[in-house]
Structures are given as structure tokens and as C-alpha cells.
Design an enzyme around this catalytic site. Structure first.
Site, PDB file in Angstrom:
ATOM      1  N   ILE A  58       0.727  -1.235   0.049  1.00 50.76           N
ATOM      2  CA  ILE A  58      -0.077  -0.147   0.026  1.00 50.76           C
ATOM      3  C   ILE A  58       0.765   1.128   0.137  1.00 50.76           C
ATOM      4  O   ILE A  58       0.504   2.299  -0.618  1.00 50.76           O
ATOM      5  CB  ILE A  58      -1.056   0.045   1.129  1.00 50.76           C
ATOM      6  CG1 ILE A  58      -1.788  -1.262   1.140  1.00 50.76           C
ATOM      7  CG2 ILE A  58      -1.915   1.120   1.090  1.00 50.76           C
ATOM      8  CD1 ILE A  58      -2.864  -1.418   2.397  1.00 50.76           C
ATOM      9  N   THR A  64      -6.483  -1.539  10.275  1.00 47.30           N
ATOM     10  CA  THR A  64      -7.236  -2.615   9.466  1.00 47.30           C
ATOM     11  C   THR A  64      -8.723  -2.586  10.070  1.00 47.30           C
ATOM     12  O   THR A  64      -8.694  -2.445  11.431  1.00 47.30           O
ATOM     13  CB  THR A  64      -6.325  -3.797   9.550  1.00 47.30           C
ATOM     14  OG1 THR A  64      -7.460  -5.084   9.104  1.00 47.30           O
ATOM     15  CG2 THR A  64      -5.925  -4.226  10.913  1.00 47.30           C
ATOM     16  N   ASP A  65      -9.682  -3.199   9.381  1.00 42.80           N
ATOM     17  CA  ASP A  65     -10.814  -3.576   9.895  1.00 42.80           C
ATOM     18  C   ASP A  65     -10.613  -4.947  10.809  1.00 42.80           C
ATOM     19  O   ASP A  65     -11.624  -5.270  11.642  1.00 42.80           O
ATOM     20  CB  ASP A  65     -11.945  -3.655   8.956  1.00 42.80           C
ATOM     21  CG  ASP A  65     -11.743  -4.842   7.778  1.00 42.80           C
ATOM     22  OD1 ASP A  65     -10.419  -5.361   7.894  1.00 42.80           O
ATOM     23  OD2 ASP A  65     -12.407  -5.077   7.138  1.00 42.80           O
ATOM     24  N   GLU A  66      -9.398  -5.572  10.719  1.00 40.09           N
ATOM     25  CA  GLU A  66      -9.571  -6.875  11.655  1.00 40.09           C
ATOM     26  C   GLU A  66      -9.546  -6.552  13.024  1.00 40.09           C
ATOM     27  O   GLU A  66      -9.573  -7.566  13.596  1.00 40.09           O
ATOM     28  CB  GLU A  66      -8.180  -7.760  10.941  1.00 40.09           C
ATOM     29  CG  GLU A  66      -8.219  -7.692   9.606  1.00 40.09           C
ATOM     30  CD  GLU A  66      -7.250  -8.829   8.880  1.00 40.09           C
ATOM     31  OE1 GLU A  66      -6.809  -9.700   9.606  1.00 40.09           O
ATOM     32  OE2 GLU A  66      -7.157  -8.710   7.803  1.00 40.09           O
ATOM     33  N   TYR A 111      -1.723 -10.859  14.517  1.00 42.92           N
ATOM     34  CA  TYR A 111      -1.444  -9.637  13.555  1.00 42.92           C
ATOM     35  C   TYR A 111      -2.411  -8.759  14.041  1.00 42.92           C
ATOM     36  O   TYR A 111      -2.066  -7.327  14.427  1.00 42.92           O
ATOM     37  CB  TYR A 111      -1.738  -9.913  12.015  1.00 42.92           C
ATOM     38  CG  TYR A 111      -2.177  -8.920  11.322  1.00 42.92           C
ATOM     39  CD1 TYR A 111      -1.128  -7.613  10.918  1.00 42.92           C
ATOM     40  CD2 TYR A 111      -3.401  -8.651  10.622  1.00 42.92           C
ATOM     41  CE1 TYR A 111      -1.423  -6.776  10.241  1.00 42.92           C
ATOM     42  CE2 TYR A 111      -3.780  -7.579   9.977  1.00 42.92           C
ATOM     43  CZ  TYR A 111      -2.671  -6.515   9.563  1.00 42.92           C
ATOM     44  OH  TYR A 111      -2.947  -5.406   8.916  1.00 42.92           O
ATOM     45  N   LYS A 119      -1.925  -4.960  15.741  1.00 39.00           N
ATOM     46  CA  LYS A 119      -2.489  -3.410  14.948  1.00 39.00           C
ATOM     47  C   LYS A 119      -3.652  -2.760  16.004  1.00 39.00           C
ATOM     48  O   LYS A 119      -3.868  -1.563  16.065  1.00 39.00           O
ATOM     49  CB  LYS A 119      -3.384  -3.708  13.577  1.00 39.00           C
ATOM     50  CG  LYS A 119      -2.463  -4.207  12.537  1.00 39.00           C
ATOM     51  CD  LYS A 119      -1.414  -3.374  12.153  1.00 39.00           C
ATOM     52  CE  LYS A 119      -2.126  -1.937  11.532  1.00 39.00           C
ATOM     53  NZ  LYS A 119      -0.953  -1.235  10.838  1.00 39.00           N
ATOM     54  N   ASN A 147     -10.106  -5.483   3.243  1.00 41.64           N
ATOM     55  CA  ASN A 147      -8.518  -5.962   2.461  1.00 41.64           C
ATOM     56  C   ASN A 147      -8.520  -5.140   1.081  1.00 41.64           C
ATOM     57  O   ASN A 147      -9.141  -5.057   0.401  1.00 41.64           O
ATOM     58  CB  ASN A 147      -8.942  -7.501   2.058  1.00 41.64           C
ATOM     59  CG  ASN A 147      -9.129  -8.301   3.223  1.00 41.64           C
ATOM     60  OD1 ASN A 147      -9.703  -8.155   4.290  1.00 41.64           O
ATOM     61  ND2 ASN A 147      -8.261  -9.308   3.046  1.00 41.64           N
TER      62      ASN A 147
END
Ligand code: NAD
Ligand code: TYD
Length: 353
Positions: A13, A133-135, A158, A162, A187
Site C-alpha cells: 500500500i 485494518t478492519d481486522e 496480527y 494492530k 482488504n
């Protein structure tokens, strides 16, 4: 000219971001700090390096002396923080690097930003943007969406790392007043993505007629966003976002993994002049990822209503461009699928029989 420190600007990115900035933001100069781990590639940006608006610095966000020098030498308008260990499966095999880079690295950057911000040694409009991230929100069931108010509930090392970095960023705003922003994005896919991630891995394996390892039953859902749209969202947040706020960024393109793999098989069969149905025979359902989140889906109304951002690319358009890029950039592909890549393929896939 505004100076921005971009960390991890030679990864997937980050590369797309600095290249986009060169095209769309003539008033920005970028200092691109990247440690060039397995996921970073100087070749991604060598054509723009040293053009007067882009300066590459090889080094780690963990290196305080280096960070200090960068802050001293440039009156920064902001830090746009991409640098991270980014792959969920690797975080299962080796979480320590994720704690080190994603948590401690973010902490070092925040501390340095705070020190210079407090002593008025940054530009008056200084901002720290954590690209997240949305995770961090964990897994959705079959319905519903993540909003900015969704409780954090990360599943993997991960996403836990984050989430921790987001918490530190928010804490530095609330406690010390540092002007921070956070984006939580779904993603991404597009050019320069390291082929350990689903879409480029499948594209290359189809081209090379290798097995296509789908985890579990292939019904996990991700919300896919073309990387150029993400980059434009980040520019909008830096320029117009309200300090202290979080913005969810998503593509509104929910797909099951198996639907994506089937689409890539059909599209590449047709592009490569192979018979219809040829590549689908390579699909292999393999052992699932432990803690595998079922579904991610983003409600991106806030960034639309407050900053006027929405994605420009449909999934059909973005995936077509992505496939073209991997077919055309065979030198780039050869340069990244070297020793370390083969080692990772053996580690991750040999146990997924
Ligand atoms: P990537 O793995 O492709 O790139 C990471 C970059 O960071 C590499 O260039 C690497 O060399 C660099 N890096 C790693 N450790 C470093 C260190 N200690 N110091 C300096 N540089 C270091 O990752 P990506 O997919 O481009 O993701 C970038 C950021 O966006 C990450 O923070 C990730 O969590 C976040 N994000 C990614 C996605 C996605 O779908 N890929 C979605 C949402 C958010
Ligand atoms: P990935 O690209 O690793 O992104 P993330 O885990 O951050 O969402 O994986 C996307 C989805 O694809 C995820 O549900 C796991 C799945 N997947 C496979 O089925 N096979 C694979 O070889 C890989 C890498 C991922």
C-alpha cells in the site's frame, strides 16, 4: 512544500500511496522510511526517488536516532504510518516480529512525534495518521457491518498488534493532545501486493498451474477495496479529517474466498487462451487458518458524509487491472518470489495437506 514522513512506503500500500501522491499532490514532499523487509522493495519506487519530492531512507521505525534525525532535518507536516508486519498467517507462525514492529515501532514513532510536536519543531498543521485494518474489530456473523463504534475484538496476533497500535495512537491524542487520526480499512488488492496474500498468490499459481490452496470451506467473506481507492481515502483523511477521529474505509464489495478464486480462474483461462474450466481443477481445499475470522464488512458512511470519499473502482474493474499488472510485470514477480518466498511457501503450505 509540505514534508510528510511515510513509513513502509516500499511495501504494497505504501508504494501505491507514494506513487499516487507524486501524481496528485504537487505540494507534498515525501521522506520514505522503509526497513526493506521481505515485503519491501526499493525497486518499487526507484524511478521516483531523488526527484526532489521523494527521498528514500533505508531504516527501521525502531531506530530512535534515525527517527530523531529525520524529524530534525525536516519540518514535518505529518507522519503517515504504514510500516508493519502485515500477514495473518505469518503472525501465527512468528508473532514476536508483530509485537516488535507493530506495537513497539508505532510507540517509538508516537514518542518522537510527541517530543517534536511539544517543542513546536513540526509544522503547525502536523498530523499522525495510523493506517490500520478492519481486522481489529474481529469477526462478523452473516449480517451486520463494522462501524467506528464497533468494539475491538481481534482474533490473530496480527490484528491484536494492530489493535494495540490503534490504542496507543488514541491514547496519545487523549492524554497528550497529539493530533492523531486512525483509518481502519478492509482488504486491499492491486499492483505490488506481495504474493503471500490471497489474490496475488492465486493469480501467480493459476499462471504457473500450481495448486490453489483454499482454507477451510472457502466461505469466509472479505470486503475488497482497490488499493488506489484506499490511497485517495488516506489523502482525504490527512487533508480534511478531524483530529482525534477514526474513519472506516471499505469497498462495499463482499466476496467469499471461493468466489474470488473461481473468478480469477475463469478470467485467467480466458486471458491465457486456456479452455474454460481449466484452472478450477487446481483448487484444493486445505486445513483452515486457526482463529480464521468468518466475515469482514465495513460501513463507510462516516468518511463519505464527512469527507466526501467513496470508492471509484468496482471490484470487476479493479481485479481486471490487477490481473493485467501481474501479467505485465513478470520481472517484478521474479524478483520477489526468491529464497524467502519459497521458504514461506514451504512453511505455510506443507502442513495444510
Ligand atoms: P506490506 O507487508 O506489503 O508492507 C509493509 C512495509 O513495511 C514493507 O515495505 C516493509 O519493508 C516495511 N517495514 C516492516 N517493518 C519495518 C520497520 N521496522 N521499519 C520500517 N519499515 C518496515 O504491508 P501492506 O499490505 O502494504 O500494509 C501497509 C499497512 O496497511 C500496514 O500497517 C497494514 O496493517 C495496513 N493495512 C493493510 C491492509 C491490506 O489489505 N494489505 C488493509 C488495511 C490496513
Ligand atoms: P489474506 O490475503 O491473507 O488476508 P487477511 O487474512 O488479512 O484477510 O487472506 C484473505 C482470505 O483468503 C482469508 O480468509 C484467508 C484466505 N486464504 C486462503 O484461503 N488461501 C490462502 O492461501 C491465503 C493466503 C488466504
Amino acid at each position: 512544500m509540505k514534508n510528510y514522513l511515510v513509513t513502509g512506503g516500499c511495501g504494497f500500500i505504501g508504494t501505491n500511496f507514494v506513487r499516487r501522491v507524486m501524481m496528485t499532490q504537487p505540494g507534498w514532499r515525501i521522506i520514505n522510511l522503509d526497513a526493506l523487509t521481505y515485503a519491501g522493495n526499493y525497486g518499487n519506487i526507484c524511478d521516483i526517488d531523488g526527484n526532489g519530492r521523494h527521498e528514500f531512507v533505508k531504516g527501521s521505525i525502531l531506530d530512535e536516532a534515525l527517527l530523531k534525525r529525520i524529524f530534525q532535518e525536516n519540518e514535518l507536516s505529518g507522519v503517515i504510518h504504514f510500516a508493519a508486519e502485515s500477514h495473518v498467517d505469518r503472525s501465527i507462525w512468528g508473532p514476536a516480529a508483530f509485537v516488535e514492529t507493530n506495537i513497539n515501532g508505532t510507540f517509538r514513532l508516537l514518542q518522537m512525534s510527541l517530543e517534536f510536536w511539544k517543542s513546536n519543531a513540526v509544522a503547525p498543521d502536523f498530523r499522525f495518521l495510523n493506517v490500520s485494518t478492519d481486522e481489529v474489530y474481529g469477526s462478523l456473523g452473516p449480517t451486520g457491518y463494522f462501524t467506528e463504534a464497533t468494539r475491538y475484538d481481534p482474533s490473530s496476533p496480527y490484528s491484536a498488534s494492530k489493535a494495540a497500535s490503534d490504542h496507543f495512537v488514541r491514547a496519545y491524542h487523549r492524554t497528550f493532545g497529539l493530533p492523531t487520526l486512525i483509518t481502519n480499512c478492509s482488504n486491499n488488492y492491486g499492483p505490488y501486493q506481495f504474493p503471500e496474500k490471497l489474490i496475488p498468490l492465486m493469480i501467480l499459481n493459476i499462471i504457473n498451474e500450481q495448486p490453489l490452496p483454499v482454507y477451510g470451506d472457502g466461505r469466509n467473506v472479505r470486503d475488497w477495496l482497490f488499493v488506489e481507492d484506499h490511497c485517495d481515502a488516506l489523502i482525504a483523511v490527512i487533508e480534511k479529517g478531524a483530529v482525534g477521529e477514526t474513519y472506516n474505509v471499505g469497498g462495499n464489495e463482499e466476496k467469499t474466498n471461493i468466489a474470488i478464486v473461481n473468478l480469477l480462474c475463469d478470467t485467467l483461462d480466458s486471458r491465457l487462451g486456456r479452455g474454460s474450466g481449466n484452472s478450477c481443477r487446481l483448487i484444493k481445499f486445505v486445513a483452515d487458518r486457526p482463529g480464521h475470522d468468518l466475515r469482514y464488512a465495513i460501513d463507510a458512511m462516516k468518511i463519505l458524509q464527512e469527507l466526501g470519499w467513496s470508492p471509484k473502482f468496482s471490484f470487476a474493474e479493479g481485479i481486471s487491472r490487477t490481473i493485467d499488472w501481474y501479467l505485465e510485470n513478470t520481472d517484478w514477480v521474479s524478483s520477489v518470489v526468491s529464497g524467502e518466498y519459497q521458504r514461506w511457501m514451504n512453511i505455510n503450505y506443507s502442513v495444510r495437506k
